[in-house]
Write a protein that holds these residues in place. Structure first.
Motif, short mmCIF file in Angstrom:
data_model
loop_
_atom_site.label_atom_id
_atom_site.label_comp_id
_atom_site.label_asym_id
_atom_site.label_seq_id
_atom_site.Cartn_x
_atom_site.Cartn_y
_atom_site.Cartn_z
N GLY A 1 49.80 56.12 30.70
CA GLY A 1 48.92 56.47 29.59
C GLY A 1 48.81 55.41 28.51
N ASN A 2 49.54 54.31 28.65
CA ASN A 2 49.54 53.25 27.63
C ASN A 2 48.14 52.64 27.52
N ARG A 3 47.57 52.65 26.30
CA ARG A 3 46.19 52.17 26.11
C ARG A 3 46.06 50.67 26.37
N ILE A 4 47.08 49.91 26.00
CA ILE A 4 47.03 48.46 26.23
C ILE A 4 47.06 48.17 27.73
N PHE A 5 47.89 48.93 28.46
CA PHE A 5 47.94 48.77 29.92
C PHE A 5 46.59 49.06 30.54
N ARG A 6 45.92 50.12 30.07
CA ARG A 6 44.61 50.48 30.61
C ARG A 6 43.58 49.38 30.34
N LYS A 7 43.68 48.75 29.17
CA LYS A 7 42.77 47.64 28.86
C LYS A 7 43.03 46.47 29.80
N LEU A 8 44.30 46.17 30.07
CA LEU A 8 44.64 45.09 31.00
C LEU A 8 44.09 45.39 32.39
N ILE A 9 44.19 46.64 32.82
CA ILE A 9 43.68 47.03 34.13
C ILE A 9 42.16 46.88 34.18
N GLN A 10 41.49 47.24 33.08
CA GLN A 10 40.03 47.08 33.03
C GLN A 10 39.64 45.61 33.17
N GLN A 11 40.40 44.72 32.54
CA GLN A 11 40.13 43.29 32.67
C GLN A 11 40.46 42.79 34.07
N THR A 12 41.43 43.43 34.70
CA THR A 12 41.88 42.99 36.03
C THR A 12 40.88 43.35 37.12
N GLY A 13 40.17 44.47 36.93
CA GLY A 13 39.25 44.94 37.96
C GLY A 13 38.28 43.89 38.45
N PRO A 14 37.51 43.24 37.56
CA PRO A 14 36.57 42.20 38.02
C PRO A 14 37.27 41.03 38.71
N VAL A 15 38.48 40.69 38.22
CA VAL A 15 39.20 39.56 38.82
C VAL A 15 39.59 39.89 40.26
N VAL A 16 40.11 41.10 40.48
CA VAL A 16 40.52 41.51 41.82
C VAL A 16 39.31 41.61 42.74
N LEU B 1 38.26 33.72 26.22
CA LEU B 1 37.42 34.62 25.41
C LEU B 1 37.55 36.07 25.87
N ASP B 2 38.56 36.34 26.70
CA ASP B 2 38.81 37.68 27.23
C ASP B 2 37.64 38.22 28.05
N ASP B 3 36.92 37.33 28.70
CA ASP B 3 35.79 37.71 29.54
C ASP B 3 36.12 37.36 30.98
N THR B 4 36.49 38.39 31.74
CA THR B 4 36.75 38.16 33.17
C THR B 4 35.57 38.58 34.04
N LYS B 5 34.62 39.29 33.43
CA LYS B 5 33.50 39.82 34.21
C LYS B 5 32.50 38.74 34.60
N THR B 6 32.16 37.86 33.65
CA THR B 6 31.13 36.85 33.94
C THR B 6 31.55 35.89 35.06
N PRO B 7 32.75 35.30 35.01
CA PRO B 7 33.16 34.45 36.13
C PRO B 7 33.17 35.20 37.46
N SER B 8 33.57 36.47 37.40
CA SER B 8 33.62 37.26 38.63
C SER B 8 32.22 37.46 39.20
N ARG B 9 31.27 37.76 38.33
CA ARG B 9 29.89 37.95 38.80
C ARG B 9 29.33 36.66 39.40
N ILE B 10 29.60 35.55 38.71
CA ILE B 10 29.12 34.26 39.23
C ILE B 10 29.74 33.97 40.59
N SER B 11 31.04 34.20 40.67
CA SER B 11 31.74 33.92 41.93
C SER B 11 31.24 34.81 43.05
N VAL B 12 31.01 36.08 42.75
CA VAL B 12 30.53 37.00 43.79
C VAL B 12 29.18 36.53 44.34
#
Length: 510
Positions: free
Chosen positions: A211-226, A365-376
Motif C-alpha cells: 500500500g506504500n504510495r511511493i512504491f506504487r509511483k515507482l511501479i507506475q514508472q516501471t511499467g513502460p520500462v518493462v 526528468l522522471d519520464d519513462t513513457k516517452t523513451p518507451s514509446r519511441i523504442s516500441v
C-alpha cells in the motif's frame, strides 16, 4: 568530463580493461576448442535467451531506481518503498526462473527425439537461468553503490567473477560447454556475494508494503520500462533466432563479433554513463540549462572515443581477430567472417551513444513513457524490416538493421525532447563536432589502410605499429581541428559541474 570524475573514471577504465582481458582469454580458449560449431551456437543462444529474462528488470533498476535514490530522503515511507520495490523485482525474476527451469526439465525428461543441438541448448538454458536472479541482485546492489559515488566495488566484483568463469576453460584438458556454463553461473553468484558484503548495513531488506504510495509511483514508472524491455527482447531474440536458421555458425560468429565490440561499449559508453548518470540526474533536478550543456559535452566526448575505434575495427579488425582467435578450430575464413560482422555491427555504435544519452535526459526528468514509446515504435519497425529483408539480404539484414534503428530512435527522441525542454543545441555544436570526429577518424583510417599494405612484420608487431600510428594520426587531427573544443572542455572541467550548479543557484547540493 569534470576533474572530479576523471580519477574514478580512469580507475574504472583500468578495472574494465582487466575484466575484458580475462573475458577475451576465456573466449580465445572457447574459439580454439569449439570454433564456430554447434556447441558455441547453443551456448550463445542459451546465453541470449536467459539474459533476456533479467533484461526485463535491470533497465528498471537503472531508469527508475537510481534517479529515485539520488533524490530520496531518509523517511520510513521511502525506505519501505525501496525495500518493497527491490523485493518485488527479485521475486518476479525468481518466479520466472523457477517456472522456466521446471518447464525445461519436463521437456528434457518427457520429450524424445530432440536433436543433440537442441538438447544442449535447453540444458545450458537451465544452468544459466539460475544466474539471472544473481544478476538482478547485483544490479540492485550496484545501484546503491553508485549513488554513494562508489563506482569501483561493482567493477572489482565483476573482475573477480570474470576471472572465476575463465579458470575452468583455461585449465581443463577436455572442457565441456555445460561446465563452461556452470562456471559462468557460479561467477555471478560470487559477484553478488562481494557486493552483499560491501553493502552490509546499507541498501535494502526483503519487505512487502503493497500500500506504500511511493512504491506504487515507482511501479507506475516501471511499467513502460518493462513493456519497452519486453518488445526490445523480442526483437533481439528474433535477430539471434533468424541468424540460427540462416546457417550453422552464424550465432557463434555474432557472439565473437559482439565480444570484441562489447569491449568498446564496456570501456567507454558503459563507464561514462555509469559515472555521469547520477550527477546528470541531480543537475537536471536543479537546472535544465546546465543539464543540456552536460549532455552535449558528454555525447561529443564519448563519440570522440567510439568513432575512431569503429573505423579502426573496419580497417585493421582482421588483424586483431586473427591474433585473438585464429588457432585450433578457428580458421582464417572464420576470421574474415567475424571481422565483417564486427564492422557492420560497429556502424550502429555512435547512434547507440546518442540514443542512450538522450534517453538518460528523459529519465532524469522522471519520464519513462516517452523513451518507451519511441523504442516500441522503432522496434516494431525493426522487426518488420527483419522479416521483410532477411529473406532477401540474408545475414546482412540481421547485422545492419538494428544499428540503423539506433540512429532513427536517437533522432526521434532528440526531436521530441526539444519540444519539451526547448532548443538543446542552438549553435549546432553537437552536429559540427560529430562531423569533425568522423573526418578525423576517416583520415586515420585512410592512413592505416595504406600503411597496412606495406607492413611485413610479425602479426603482433604489425598490429601494434598500426595501433600506435592510428593514435598519433587521430590525436594530431583532433589537435588541428578540435583544439577550441578541447580547451573549452578543460576550462569547464576545472570546476566540478555540480559545484557550478550550486554557485548558479546559491545553494549546496545534498
Amino acid at each position: 568530463m569534470t576533474s572530479k570524475l576523471i580519477k574514478p573514471f580512469m580507475l574504472m577504465l583500468l578495472l574494465t580493461l582487466s575484466t575484458q582481458f580475462f573475458g577475451l582469454i576465456k573466449n580465445v580458449f572457447i574459439a580454439k576448442i569449439f570454433g564456430v560449431g554447434a556447441e558455441v551456437d547453443a551456448y550463445n543462444l542459451a546465453n541470449t535467451y536467459t539474459i533476456s529474462i533479467t533484461n526485463l528488470a535491470i533497465p528498471a533498476i537503472i531508469v527508475v531506481l537510481i534517479p529515485f535514490l539520488t533524490k530520496r530522503g531518509d523517511s520510513v515511507a521511502e525506505r519501505a518503498a525501496i525495500n518493497t520495490y527491490v523485493s518485488v523485482l527479485l521475486l518476479v525474476i525468481a518466479l520466472a526462473v523457477g517456472i522456466g527451469i521446471g518447464s525445461l526439465s519436463w521437456v528434457l525428461k518427457n520429450q524424445h527425439g530432440l536433436s543433440e543441438s537442441l538438447t544442449i541448448t535447453l540444458s545450458i538454458i537451465m544452468i544459466l537461468s539460475t544466474a539471472q536472479v544473481y544478476r538482478v541482485l547485483t544490479a540492485v546492489l550496484t545501484a546503491f553503490r553508485q549513488v554513494e559515488n562508489d563506482f569501483l566495488t561493482a567493477k572489482i566484483a565483476t573482475l573477480c567473477g570474470t576471472i572465476l568463469s575463465s579458470i575452468y576453460i583455461i585449465v581443463a584438458q577436455s572442457p565441456s560447454i555445460l561446465l563452461v556454463s556452470l562456471f559462468l553461473t557460479i561467477s555471478f553468484m560470487l559477484e553478488a556475494t562481494i557486493l552483499l558484503v560491501r553493502n552490509r548495513g546499507f541498501g535494502f531488506r526483503i519487505q512487502f508494503k503493497w500500500g506504500n504510495r511511493i512504491f506504487r509511483k515507482l511501479i507506475q514508472q516501471t511499467g513502460p520500462v518493462v513493456f519497452n524491455s519486453i518488445v526490445s527482447q523480442v526483437s533481439l531474440l528474433l535477430s539471434i533466432t533468424l541468424a540460427s536458421f540462416i546457417g550453422q555458425g552464424y550465432v557463434a560468429t555474432l557472439g565473437y563479433a559482439n565480444q570484441i565490440l562489447s569491449i568498446i561499449q564496456a570501456l567507454i559508453l558503459v563507464n561514462i554513463l555509469t559515472i555521469t548518470y547520477p550527477s546528470m540526474s541531480r543537475i537536471f533536478a536543479k537546472t535544465t540549462a546546465v543539464g543540456k550543456e552536460l549532455f552535449i559535452k558528454y555525447a561529443i566526448v564519448t563519440n570522440m572515443l567510439v568513432i575512431p575505434l569503429v573505423i579502426g575495427i573496419a580497417v585493421i579488425g582482421d588483424l586483431f581477430t586473427a591474433l585473438l582467435f585464429e588457432r585450433g578450430a578457428f580458421t582464417a575464413a572464420d576470421t574474415k567472417q567475424v571481422t565483417l560482422f564486427m564492422t557492420v555491427l560497429g556502424i550502429g555504435l555512435p547512434g547507440l551513444v546518442l540514443r542512450d544519452f538522450i534517453y538518460r535526459i528523459y529519465f532524469c526528468l522522471d519520464d519513462t513513457k516517452t523513451p518507451s514509446r519511441i523504442s516500441v515504435i522503432t522496434i516494431i519497425v525493426n522487426v518488420l524490416l527483419l522479416l521483410i529483408l532477411t529473406p532477401i539480404f540474408n545475414i546482412y539484414a540481421v547485422l545492419f538493421i538494428p544499428g540503423f534503428m539506433n540512429f532513427v530512435s536517437a533522432w526521434f527522441a532528440y526531436r521530441l525532447l526539444e519540444k519539451r525542454i526547448g532548443r538543446i543545441d542552438a549553435r549546432h555544436k553537437l552536429v559540427k563536432q560529430q562531423l569533425l570526429v568522423i573526418f578525423n577518424a576517416s583520415v586515420m583510417g585512410v592512413v592505416l589502410y595504406y600503411l597496412k599494405a606495406y607492413i611485413h612484420l610479425s602479426p603482433i608487431l604489425g598490429f601494434l605499429l598500426l595501433v600506435v600510428t592510428g593514435i598519433v594520426v587521430y590525436g594530431a587531427m583532433v589537435l588541428l581541428t578540435q583544439r577550441r573544443f578541447i580547451q573549452a572542455l578543460k576550462m569547464k572541467g576545472a570546476n566540478n559541474d555540480e559545484e557550478s550548479v550550486d554557485n548558479e543557484l546559491g545553494s549546496p547540493l545534498e
